[in-house]
Design a protein around this motif. Structure first.
Motif, PDB file in Angstrom:
ATOM      1  N   VAL A 191      49.760  35.980  54.650  1.00 52.02           N
ATOM      2  CA  VAL A 191      49.545  35.650  53.251  1.00 52.02           C
ATOM      3  C   VAL A 191      49.091  36.712  52.424  1.00 52.02           C
ATOM      4  O   VAL A 191      48.481  37.408  52.798  1.00 52.02           O
ATOM      5  CB  VAL A 191      48.340  34.657  53.020  1.00 52.02           C
ATOM      6  CG1 VAL A 191      47.915  34.145  51.639  1.00 52.02           C
ATOM      7  CG2 VAL A 191      48.356  33.387  53.985  1.00 52.02           C
ATOM      8  N   ASP A 192      49.966  36.957  51.061  1.00 51.15           N
ATOM      9  CA  ASP A 192      49.639  38.267  50.565  1.00 51.15           C
ATOM     10  C   ASP A 192      48.183  37.797  49.577  1.00 51.15           C
ATOM     11  O   ASP A 192      47.950  36.640  49.066  1.00 51.15           O
ATOM     12  CB  ASP A 192      50.657  38.378  49.330  1.00 51.15           C
ATOM     13  CG  ASP A 192      51.924  38.793  49.929  1.00 51.15           C
ATOM     14  OD1 ASP A 192      52.010  39.349  50.798  1.00 51.15           O
ATOM     15  OD2 ASP A 192      53.092  38.368  49.202  1.00 51.15           O
ATOM     16  N   VAL A 193      47.558  38.970  49.723  1.00 53.07           N
ATOM     17  CA  VAL A 193      46.085  38.847  48.906  1.00 53.07           C
ATOM     18  C   VAL A 193      46.113  39.821  47.877  1.00 53.07           C
ATOM     19  O   VAL A 193      46.501  41.001  48.265  1.00 53.07           O
ATOM     20  CB  VAL A 193      45.129  39.041  50.040  1.00 53.07           C
ATOM     21  CG1 VAL A 193      43.655  39.031  49.439  1.00 53.07           C
ATOM     22  CG2 VAL A 193      44.969  37.942  51.147  1.00 53.07           C
ATOM     23  N   ASP A 194      45.724  39.651  46.781  1.00 49.27           N
ATOM     24  CA  ASP A 194      45.477  40.798  45.575  1.00 49.27           C
ATOM     25  C   ASP A 194      44.278  41.275  45.985  1.00 49.27           C
ATOM     26  O   ASP A 194      43.132  40.832  45.829  1.00 49.27           O
ATOM     27  CB  ASP A 194      45.253  39.704  44.184  1.00 49.27           C
ATOM     28  CG  ASP A 194      46.701  39.170  44.253  1.00 49.27           C
ATOM     29  OD1 ASP A 194      47.716  39.499  44.465  1.00 49.27           O
ATOM     30  OD2 ASP A 194      46.797  38.133  43.356  1.00 49.27           O
TER      31      ASP A 194
ATOM     32  N   GLY B  45      41.676  44.149  44.742  1.00 47.32           N
ATOM     33  CA  GLY B  45      41.170  45.191  43.539  1.00 47.32           C
ATOM     34  C   GLY B  45      41.351  46.620  44.053  1.00 47.32           C
ATOM     35  O   GLY B  45      41.602  47.044  45.047  1.00 47.32           O
ATOM     36  N   GLU B  46      41.091  47.324  42.995  1.00 50.57           N
ATOM     37  CA  GLU B  46      40.897  48.902  43.190  1.00 50.57           C
ATOM     38  C   GLU B  46      39.702  49.363  44.127  1.00 50.57           C
ATOM     39  O   GLU B  46      39.531  50.208  44.603  1.00 50.57           O
ATOM     40  CB  GLU B  46      40.716  49.590  41.759  1.00 50.57           C
ATOM     41  CG  GLU B  46      41.862  49.551  40.736  1.00 50.57           C
ATOM     42  CD  GLU B  46      41.607  50.292  39.620  1.00 50.57           C
ATOM     43  OE1 GLU B  46      40.875  51.113  39.490  1.00 50.57           O
ATOM     44  OE2 GLU B  46      42.585  49.938  38.844  1.00 50.57           O
ATOM     45  N   ASP B  47      38.550  48.701  43.937  1.00 51.47           N
ATOM     46  CA  ASP B  47      37.459  48.528  44.564  1.00 51.47           C
ATOM     47  C   ASP B  47      37.791  48.238  46.070  1.00 51.47           C
ATOM     48  O   ASP B  47      36.637  48.061  46.866  1.00 51.47           O
ATOM     49  CB  ASP B  47      36.201  48.442  44.185  1.00 51.47           C
ATOM     50  CG  ASP B  47      36.007  46.752  43.816  1.00 51.47           C
ATOM     51  OD1 ASP B  47      37.385  46.167  44.024  1.00 51.47           O
ATOM     52  OD2 ASP B  47      34.941  46.257  43.734  1.00 51.47           O
ATOM     53  N   VAL B  48      39.157  47.780  46.610  1.00 51.49           N
ATOM     54  CA  VAL B  48      39.399  47.171  47.959  1.00 51.49           C
ATOM     55  C   VAL B  48      38.385  46.141  48.194  1.00 51.49           C
ATOM     56  O   VAL B  48      37.969  45.883  49.198  1.00 51.49           O
ATOM     57  CB  VAL B  48      39.124  48.437  49.171  1.00 51.49           C
ATOM     58  CG1 VAL B  48      39.831  47.882  50.258  1.00 51.49           C
ATOM     59  CG2 VAL B  48      39.658  49.814  48.714  1.00 51.49           C
ATOM     60  N   SER B  49      38.277  45.188  47.136  1.00 56.63           N
ATOM     61  CA  SER B  49      37.926  43.572  47.231  1.00 56.63           C
ATOM     62  C   SER B  49      38.920  42.564  46.840  1.00 56.63           C
ATOM     63  O   SER B  49      39.473  43.002  46.164  1.00 56.63           O
ATOM     64  CB  SER B  49      36.533  43.643  46.821  1.00 56.63           C
ATOM     65  OG  SER B  49      36.610  43.755  45.362  1.00 56.63           O
ATOM     66  N   TYR B  50      38.498  41.648  47.333  1.00 57.28           N
ATOM     67  CA  TYR B  50      39.433  40.487  46.862  1.00 57.28           C
ATOM     68  C   TYR B  50      38.283  39.227  46.466  1.00 57.28           C
ATOM     69  O   TYR B  50      37.433  39.099  47.057  1.00 57.28           O
ATOM     70  CB  TYR B  50      40.560  40.129  47.826  1.00 57.28           C
ATOM     71  CG  TYR B  50      40.190  39.421  49.154  1.00 57.28           C
ATOM     72  CD1 TYR B  50      40.121  37.967  49.101  1.00 57.28           C
ATOM     73  CD2 TYR B  50      39.543  40.022  49.969  1.00 57.28           C
ATOM     74  CE1 TYR B  50      39.440  37.338  50.150  1.00 57.28           C
ATOM     75  CE2 TYR B  50      39.351  39.358  51.350  1.00 57.28           C
ATOM     76  CZ  TYR B  50      39.269  37.978  51.412  1.00 57.28           C
ATOM     77  OH  TYR B  50      38.828  37.318  52.375  1.00 57.28           O
ATOM     78  N   GLU B  51      39.114  38.418  45.497  1.00 57.42           N
ATOM     79  CA  GLU B  51      38.053  37.288  45.093  1.00 57.42           C
ATOM     80  C   GLU B  51      38.424  36.136  45.695  1.00 57.42           C
ATOM     81  O   GLU B  51      39.664  35.644  46.152  1.00 57.42           O
ATOM     82  CB  GLU B  51      38.440  36.958  43.745  1.00 57.42           C
ATOM     83  CG  GLU B  51      37.357  36.166  43.253  1.00 57.42           C
ATOM     84  CD  GLU B  51      37.374  35.975  41.453  1.00 57.42           C
ATOM     85  OE1 GLU B  51      37.244  34.781  41.040  1.00 57.42           O
ATOM     86  OE2 GLU B  51      37.659  37.108  41.078  1.00 57.42           O
ATOM     87  N   GLU B  52      37.270  35.431  46.623  1.00 52.04           N
ATOM     88  CA  GLU B  52      37.486  34.255  47.356  1.00 52.04           C
ATOM     89  C   GLU B  52      37.149  33.089  46.522  1.00 52.04           C
ATOM     90  O   GLU B  52      36.236  33.235  45.696  1.00 52.04           O
ATOM     91  CB  GLU B  52      36.589  34.518  48.637  1.00 52.04           C
ATOM     92  CG  GLU B  52      36.804  33.445  49.676  1.00 52.04           C
ATOM     93  CD  GLU B  52      38.275  33.850  50.220  1.00 52.04           C
ATOM     94  OE1 GLU B  52      39.022  32.661  50.239  1.00 52.04           O
ATOM     95  OE2 GLU B  52      38.234  34.471  50.843  1.00 52.04           O
ATOM     96  N   GLY B  53      38.032  31.983  46.486  1.00 52.02           N
ATOM     97  CA  GLY B  53      37.509  30.756  45.876  1.00 52.02           C
ATOM     98  C   GLY B  53      37.802  29.508  46.623  1.00 52.02           C
ATOM     99  O   GLY B  53      38.562  29.484  47.694  1.00 52.02           O
ATOM    100  N   PRO B  54      36.941  28.465  46.289  1.00 51.71           N
ATOM    101  CA  PRO B  54      37.032  26.971  46.797  1.00 51.71           C
ATOM    102  C   PRO B  54      38.453  26.687  46.488  1.00 51.71           C
ATOM    103  O   PRO B  54      39.035  26.865  45.324  1.00 51.71           O
ATOM    104  CB  PRO B  54      35.816  26.264  46.578  1.00 51.71           C
ATOM    105  CG  PRO B  54      35.642  26.944  45.294  1.00 51.71           C
ATOM    106  CD  PRO B  54      36.071  28.383  45.238  1.00 51.71           C
ATOM    107  N   VAL B  55      39.284  25.710  47.348  1.00 52.71           N
ATOM    108  CA  VAL B  55      40.403  25.126  47.013  1.00 52.71           C
ATOM    109  C   VAL B  55      40.059  23.661  47.092  1.00 52.71           C
ATOM    110  O   VAL B  55      40.708  22.995  46.053  1.00 52.71           O
ATOM    111  CB  VAL B  55      41.554  25.367  48.063  1.00 52.71           C
ATOM    112  CG1 VAL B  55      42.772  24.712  47.686  1.00 52.71           C
ATOM    113  CG2 VAL B  55      41.868  27.202  48.085  1.00 52.71           C
TER     114      VAL B  55
END
Length: 147
Positions: free
Chosen positions: A101-104, A106-116
Motif C-alpha cells: 500500500v502506498d503511504v504518503d 511527509g518531509e519529517d518522515v511521518s505519516y498521518e493515520e486515521g480511522p476508516v
C-alpha cells in the motif's frame, strides 16, 4: 581444630592483617596507624599504597603485553559454503504474502493515520464502572490489525 569458622575468625583476621602484601609492599596493619597525626599519616599511607599499586599494575601489564600476540586474519583464503542438504522445501502460506500500500510520507518522515470504520463496540464493567470499547479499522492497516 574443631568448631565453626566463626570461632577461628579472629585468628584468621590477625593472620591476614599481619601478612605481607606484595602489591602494596607492606602488611595491612601498617596502613592504619593510630595517633594524633592519624589523618596525615593515613593520607600519606594511601598515597604510598596507590603508588605501589600503580607500579604493580604496570608490571603486570608489561608482563601480559609480552605474552600477547598480534592476530591477523587473511580473508582472501576464506570461502563461503552453501549447504544444500540443510535446505527445506518451501511450504506456501497465503498469510506470508504482503499487501503493498502506498503511504504518503511527509518531509519529517511521518505519516498521518486515521480511522476508516468502526468494526465493533461493546461495554465492559470494571469495578462497578462501565467502559465503552470500540474496535476501529485504521487507514493503511488490515482488519486483523484493528484496535
Amino acid at each position: 581444630m574443631g568448631g565453626s569458622w566463626e570461632d577461628h575468625f579472629p585468628l584468621i583476621e590477625f593472620a591476614y592483617n599481619n601478612s605481607y602484601q606484595v602489591s602494596i609492599e607492606m602488611a595491612s596493619f601498617e596502613t592504619a596507624d593510630l595517633g594524633p597525626d592519624m589523618v596525615l599519616k593515613t593520607i600519606e599511607k594511601i598515597k604510598l599504597i596507590r603508588q605501589r599499586l600503580l607500579i604493580a599494575q604496570s608490571r603486570q601489564k608489561s608482563y601480559a603485553d609480552r605474552l600477547r600476540r598480534s592476530l591477523s586474519f587473511e580473508m582472501d583464503r576464506v570461502h563461503y559454503v552453501f549447504y544444500v542438504s540443510i535446505l527445506r522445501k518451501c511450504e506456501p502460506d497465503p498469510s506470508h504474502v504482503l499487501d503493498w500500500v502506498d503511504v504518503d510520507i511527509g518531509e519529517d518522515v511521518s505519516y498521518e493515520e486515521g480511522p476508516v470504520q468502526i468494526l465493533d463496540t461493546k461495554q465492559k464493567v470494571l469495578r462497578g464502572k462501565t467502559m465503552q470499547l470500540v474496535k476501529v479499522l485504521w487507514r493503511h492497516h488490515r482488519v486483523e490489525e484493528a484496535t
